[in-house]
Design a protein around this motif. Structure first.
Motif, PDB file in Angstrom:
ATOM      1  N   ALA A 256      35.686 -95.370 -15.537  1.00  0.00           N
ATOM      2  CA  ALA A 256      36.814 -95.254 -16.467  1.00  0.00           C
ATOM      3  C   ALA A 256      36.370 -94.640 -17.786  1.00  0.00           C
ATOM      4  CB  ALA A 256      37.444 -96.622 -16.690  1.00  0.00           C
ATOM      5  N   THR A 257      35.180 -94.991 -18.226  1.00  0.00           N
ATOM      6  CA  THR A 257      34.654 -94.418 -19.466  1.00  0.00           C
ATOM      7  C   THR A 257      34.399 -92.930 -19.301  1.00  0.00           C
ATOM      8  OG1 THR A 257      33.591 -96.520 -20.024  1.00  0.00           O
ATOM      9  CG2 THR A 257      32.824 -94.560 -21.199  1.00  0.00           C
ATOM     10  N   TYR A 258      33.866 -92.550 -18.129  1.00  0.00           N
ATOM     11  CA  TYR A 258      33.685 -91.126 -17.859  1.00  0.00           C
ATOM     12  C   TYR A 258      35.018 -90.392 -17.915  1.00  0.00           C
ATOM     13  CZ  TYR A 258      33.373 -86.866 -15.083  1.00  0.00           C
ATOM     14  OH  TYR A 258      33.484 -85.569 -14.648  1.00  0.00           O
ATOM     15  N   GLY A 259      36.061 -90.988 -17.324  1.00  0.00           N
ATOM     16  CA  GLY A 259      37.383 -90.363 -17.360  1.00  0.00           C
ATOM     17  C   GLY A 259      37.878 -90.164 -18.778  1.00  0.00           C
ATOM     18  N   SER A 260      37.667 -91.155 -19.631  1.00  0.00           N
ATOM     19  CA  SER A 260      38.109 -91.043 -21.026  1.00  0.00           C
ATOM     20  C   SER A 260      37.314 -89.976 -21.771  1.00  0.00           C
ATOM     21  CB  SER A 260      37.958 -92.396 -21.728  1.00  0.00           C
ATOM     22  OG  SER A 260      38.738 -93.383 -21.098  1.00  0.00           O
ATOM     23  N   VAL A 261      36.010 -89.932 -21.506  1.00  0.00           N
ATOM     24  CA  VAL A 261      35.160 -88.952 -22.200  1.00  0.00           C
ATOM     25  C   VAL A 261      35.505 -87.538 -21.761  1.00  0.00           C
ATOM     26  CG1 VAL A 261      32.786 -88.100 -22.375  1.00  0.00           C
ATOM     27  CG2 VAL A 261      33.259 -90.533 -22.663  1.00  0.00           C
ATOM     28  N   ILE A 262      35.664 -87.324 -20.459  1.00  0.00           N
ATOM     29  CA  ILE A 262      35.933 -85.970 -19.971  1.00  0.00           C
ATOM     30  C   ILE A 262      37.334 -85.520 -20.367  1.00  0.00           C
ATOM     31  CG2 ILE A 262      36.938 -86.382 -17.690  1.00  0.00           C
ATOM     32  CD1 ILE A 262      34.087 -83.948 -18.572  1.00  0.00           C
ATOM     33  N   ALA A 263      38.241 -86.487 -20.631  1.00  0.00           N
ATOM     34  CA  ALA A 263      39.587 -86.119 -21.078  1.00  0.00           C
ATOM     35  C   ALA A 263      39.550 -85.422 -22.431  1.00  0.00           C
ATOM     36  CB  ALA A 263      40.469 -87.360 -21.159  1.00  0.00           C
ATOM     37  N   LEU A 264      38.484 -85.652 -23.207  1.00  0.00           N
ATOM     38  CA  LEU A 264      38.349 -84.975 -24.496  1.00  0.00           C
ATOM     39  C   LEU A 264      38.315 -83.462 -24.319  1.00  0.00           C
ATOM     40  CD1 LEU A 264      35.652 -87.267 -26.185  1.00  0.00           C
ATOM     41  CD2 LEU A 264      38.105 -87.178 -26.706  1.00  0.00           C
ATOM     42  N   ASN A 265      37.792 -83.013 -23.178  1.00  0.00           N
ATOM     43  CA  ASN A 265      37.741 -81.583 -22.894  1.00  0.00           C
ATOM     44  C   ASN A 265      39.147 -80.994 -22.865  1.00  0.00           C
ATOM     45  OD1 ASN A 265      37.908 -79.672 -20.133  1.00  0.00           O
ATOM     46  ND2 ASN A 265      36.353 -79.045 -21.601  1.00  0.00           N
ATOM     47  N   GLY A 266      40.034 -81.602 -22.106  1.00  0.00           N
ATOM     48  CA  GLY A 266      41.404 -81.094 -22.029  1.00  0.00           C
ATOM     49  C   GLY A 266      42.168 -81.229 -23.322  1.00  0.00           C
ATOM     50  N   ILE A 267      41.952 -82.348 -24.026  1.00  0.00           N
ATOM     51  CA  ILE A 267      42.668 -82.564 -25.281  1.00  0.00           C
ATOM     52  C   ILE A 267      42.277 -81.517 -26.321  1.00  0.00           C
ATOM     53  CG2 ILE A 267      42.928 -84.154 -27.231  1.00  0.00           C
ATOM     54  CD1 ILE A 267      42.592 -86.455 -25.207  1.00  0.00           C
ATOM     55  N   LEU A 268      40.982 -81.252 -26.444  1.00  0.00           N
ATOM     56  CA  LEU A 268      40.535 -80.270 -27.433  1.00  0.00           C
ATOM     57  C   LEU A 268      41.052 -78.884 -27.092  1.00  0.00           C
ATOM     58  CD1 LEU A 268      38.888 -79.564 -29.922  1.00  0.00           C
ATOM     59  CD2 LEU A 268      36.862 -79.328 -28.470  1.00  0.00           C
ATOM     60  N   ILE A 269      41.065 -78.533 -25.808  1.00  0.00           N
ATOM     61  CA  ILE A 269      41.560 -77.215 -25.417  1.00  0.00           C
ATOM     62  C   ILE A 269      43.046 -77.088 -25.714  1.00  0.00           C
ATOM     63  CG2 ILE A 269      42.011 -75.722 -23.431  1.00  0.00           C
ATOM     64  CD1 ILE A 269      39.346 -76.658 -22.279  1.00  0.00           C
ATOM     65  N   VAL A 270      43.816 -78.127 -25.378  1.00  0.00           N
ATOM     66  CA  VAL A 270      45.259 -78.085 -25.622  1.00  0.00           C
ATOM     67  C   VAL A 270      45.552 -77.942 -27.100  1.00  0.00           C
ATOM     68  CG1 VAL A 270      47.377 -79.455 -25.507  1.00  0.00           C
ATOM     69  CG2 VAL A 270      45.883 -79.320 -23.517  1.00  0.00           C
ATOM     70  N   VAL A 271      44.788 -78.645 -27.943  1.00  0.00           N
ATOM     71  CA  VAL A 271      45.026 -78.603 -29.387  1.00  0.00           C
ATOM     72  C   VAL A 271      44.510 -77.315 -30.005  1.00  0.00           C
ATOM     73  CG1 VAL A 271      44.465 -79.710 -31.591  1.00  0.00           C
ATOM     74  CG2 VAL A 271      45.034 -81.116 -29.604  1.00  0.00           C
ATOM     75  N   GLY A 272      43.323 -76.877 -29.566  1.00  0.00           N
ATOM     76  CA  GLY A 272      42.661 -75.782 -30.265  1.00  0.00           C
ATOM     77  C   GLY A 272      42.792 -74.405 -29.677  1.00  0.00           C
ATOM     78  N   GLN A 273      43.140 -74.298 -28.373  1.00  0.00           N
ATOM     79  CA  GLN A 273      43.113 -72.992 -27.732  1.00  0.00           C
ATOM     80  C   GLN A 273      44.126 -72.020 -28.318  1.00  0.00           C
ATOM     81  OE1 GLN A 273      40.766 -72.254 -25.437  1.00  0.00           O
ATOM     82  NE2 GLN A 273      41.427 -70.130 -25.528  1.00  0.00           N
ATOM     83  N   LEU A 274      45.224 -72.530 -28.847  1.00  0.00           N
ATOM     84  CA  LEU A 274      46.226 -71.641 -29.426  1.00  0.00           C
ATOM     85  C   LEU A 274      45.718 -70.929 -30.676  1.00  0.00           C
ATOM     86  CD1 LEU A 274      49.432 -73.851 -29.042  1.00  0.00           C
ATOM     87  CD2 LEU A 274      48.717 -71.927 -27.624  1.00  0.00           C
ATOM     88  N   PHE A 275      44.661 -71.449 -31.285  1.00  0.00           N
ATOM     89  CA  PHE A 275      44.121 -70.849 -32.504  1.00  0.00           C
ATOM     90  C   PHE A 275      42.947 -69.914 -32.225  1.00  0.00           C
ATOM     91  CE2 PHE A 275      45.989 -74.938 -33.558  1.00  0.00           C
ATOM     92  CZ  PHE A 275      46.813 -74.626 -34.618  1.00  0.00           C
TER      93      PHE A 275
END
Length: 453
Positions: A256-275
Motif C-alpha cells: 500500500a505504501t508503494y502504491g501511495s509513493v508511485i501515485a506521486l508520479n501521476g499526480i506530478l505529471i497531471v499538475v505539471g505537464q501542462l506547463f
C-alpha cells in the motif's frame, strides 16, 4: 484572470478539432485501463497461479505487444490509420473479455499474448493520426496534452480499479473492454482516415527513399540510434514497476505504501505537464533530452540510499521531472524523423523499443540485484542516465539536420509565379549583402518553440 486565459490559449488554444477527439479517446481508454494495473494481483490471488506462472503470462503480453506494434505500424501505412485502429481496438476488446473468462493456464497465456498484440497494434496508428492532424508548430503542445491525458486517466484508473475489484475481477475486464470500444467509436466516427498522399516532389539527397520500408528503416542510422537511446532510457525507467516495489519491501514498507509513493508520479505529471511546453519552448531539443536523462538517472540513483517512504517519494518526484521533460521532446522528434509515407512503421519500430524494455527491464534488474546487490542496480541506473545525457548532446545536431532535411524533402511544391526582376541597384545590393549567422543552437531546427516554428 487575463493571465489564466492567456495561459490556456498558449497551452491548448488553436489545436485542430480532430486532435481533441483523439485526446478524448486517449482519456476514455486510460480511464478504463484496469486490467494491466491489477493483472499480477489477479493471477496470483484470484487465480492462484504461482509467481513464475504470472510472470510468464505478463511476459507473453509483452511478446504479443512487440509483434503488434510492428504489424500495426506496417498496416497503418499500407491499409490506413482508421481501419488499423478499428481492427486493433475490436480485437483488444474481444480478447479482454476472453482473458477474463479464461481458466486453464494455457488459455490465459494465449489470451494475454493476443491481447498484447491487438492492444499495441493500435499505438502506431494513433501516433500517426496525431502527426497527420496537428501542424508541425503545434505538435509539442499536442503530445504534451495527450501525455497529460494518459497519466490523468491512468491515475484515476488505479483508484477506480480498486473499487471495481471489490465487486469482482470480471468487472475489470468488462469495463476495460467497454472503454476500448468507446474509444474506437469516437475516433472512427469523429476523426476518420487521416492518411494523405505524399508529395511527388523531388527527393533531397540523403533522405530515405519512399519504397522498401524495412530496408529504409534498417538503413536509417540516425533514427535507429535514437531508438537505441530510448531503449536504454526505458530500461532504467521501467525499474519503477519491477525492482522499486521489491526495494521498498526490503525496507519494511507495505505494498500500500508503494502504491501511495508511485501515485506521486501521476499526480506530478497531471499538475505539471501542462506547463512543460512553455518551460522548454525555444530550448535546444538535444539539451532538453540530455537534461531529462540526467535528472532521471539522479532520481533512480538516489533510490540506493532510500530507507523510508518520504525518501522513496522524493526519488519518484525527481525522476518524474526527467520523464516530463523527456516525453514531449521524444514524441516531436520521432514525428520529424519519420518520412511522411512511413510514419506508421517508424512509430511501430520506436514502440518496439518500449516492448523490448518491458520484457528486459525486470529480467536485467533482477539479475543485477540478485548477483551484485541493490546499491549496484541503482548506481548503474544513474550511470546509464549520465551516459545517455552525453549521447544526446553528441547526436543531437545530426538528428536535427536529418529532421530539417526530411521537412524540405516532403514539402509540397509551390508553383512559381512570374515577378518583375529587381532593379539593378537592388540586385547588386543583395549580391554583396552578407548572410545572417545561424543561431547558437545545434542546428536551425534544434529549437522547439511552438509559437514561431
Amino acid at each position: 484572470m487575463r493571465t489564466v486565459q492567456s495561459w490556456l490559449r498558449e497551452t491548448a488554444g488553436g489545436l485542430p478539432r480532430r486532435f481533441w477527439y483523439l485526446w478524448a479517446g486517449t482519456l476514455i481508454n486510460r480511464l478504463g485501463s484496469f486490467v494491466l494495473v491489477f493483472l499480477a494481483i489477479y493471477l496470483t490471488q484470484e487465480r492462484d497461479f504461482s509467481a513464475s506462472q504470472a510472470g510468464l503470462v505478463i511476459g507473453l503480453w509483452g511478446v504479443g505487444g512487440a509483434v503488434g506494434t510492428t504489424v500495426g505500424g506496417t498496416l497503418t501505412d499500407r491499409w490506413g490509420r482508421r481501419p488499423t485502429l478499428l481492427t486493433a481496438h475490436l480485437g483488444a476488446a474481444t480478447m479482454m473479455l476472453a482473458l477474463g473468462l479464461a481458466r486453464p493456464l494455457w488459455a490465459v497465456a494465449v489470451g494475454a499474448l493476443l491481447l498484447g498484440m491487438f492492444a499495441e497494434a493500435a499505438r502506431p496508428a494513433f501516433g500517426a493520426m496525431i502527426i497527420d492532424v496537428v501542424p508541425e508548430k503545434d505538435r509539442l503542445r499536442a503530445f504534451s496534452l495527450n501525455y497529460w491525458a494518459i497519466n490523468l486517466g491512468f491515475a484515476c484508473a488505479a483508484v477506480l480499479a480498486g473499487v471495481a475489484a471489490q465487486a469482482g475481477y470480471l468487472l475489470l475486464f468488462v469495463v476495460d473492454a467497454a472503454t476500448t470500444l468507446i474509444t474506437a467509436v469516437v475516433i472512427v466516427t469523429r476523426v476518420g482516415e487521416t492518411r494523405r498522399g505524399t508529395s511527388a516532389g523531388p527527393r533531397v539527397a540523403g533522405t530515405p527513399a519512399p519504397t522498401g520500408a524495412l530496408r529504409t528503416i534498417l538503413g536509417d542510422r540516425v533514427f535507429l540510434g535514437f531508438v537505441a537511446l530510448n531503449l536504454f532510457s526505458a530500461l532504467v525507467f521501467l525499474q519503477h514497476i519491477s525492482m522499486l516495489p521489491i526495494a521498498m519491501g526490503d525496507s519494511g514498507l507495505s505494498p500500500a505504501t508503494y502504491g501511495s509513493v508511485i501515485a506521486l508520479n501521476g499526480i506530478l505529471i497531471v499538475v505539471g505537464q501542462l506547463f512543460v511546453p512553455r518551460l522548454i519552448r525555444g530550448r535546444s531539443r538535444s539539451h532538453v533530452l540530455g537534461l531529462a536523462s540526467l535528472v532521471m538517472g539522479v532520481g533512480f540513483g538516489l533510490t540506493a540510499f532510500a530507507d523510508a517512504a518520504w525518501f522513496y517519494g522524493l526519488t519518484v518526484l525527481i525522476w518524474t521531472l526527467g520523464e516530463m521533460l523527456n516525453s514531449p521532446s521524444n514524441a516531436t522528434l520521432i514525428a520529424e524523423l519519420s518520412p511522411a509515407d512511413l510514419r506508421g512503421r517508424y512509430q511501430g519500430v520506436f514502440g518496439l523499443s518500449w516492448q523490448i524494455a518491458g520484457a528486459g527491464a525486470p529480467i536485467l534488474g533482477g539479475l543485477v540485484r540478485e548477483h551484485l546487490g541493490n546499491t549496484t542496480l541503482w548506481a548503474a541506473c544513474a550511470a546509464i542516465g549520465g551516459v545517455l545525457a552525453v549521447a544526446h548532446l553528441i547526436s543531437g545536431p545530426v538528428r536535427e539536420r536529418r529532421a530539417a532535411t526530411l521537412r524540405h524533402a516532403w514539402r509540397p511544391v509551390v508553383p512559381v509565379v512570374a515577378v518583375q526582376p529587381p532593379a539593378p541597384e537592388a540586385a547588386e545590393a543583395a549580391a554583396i549583402a552578407p548572410a545572417a549567422p545561424l543561431a547558437a543552437a545545434d542546428s536551425p531546427s534544434d529549437t522547439v518553440g511552438t509559437a514561431n516554428r
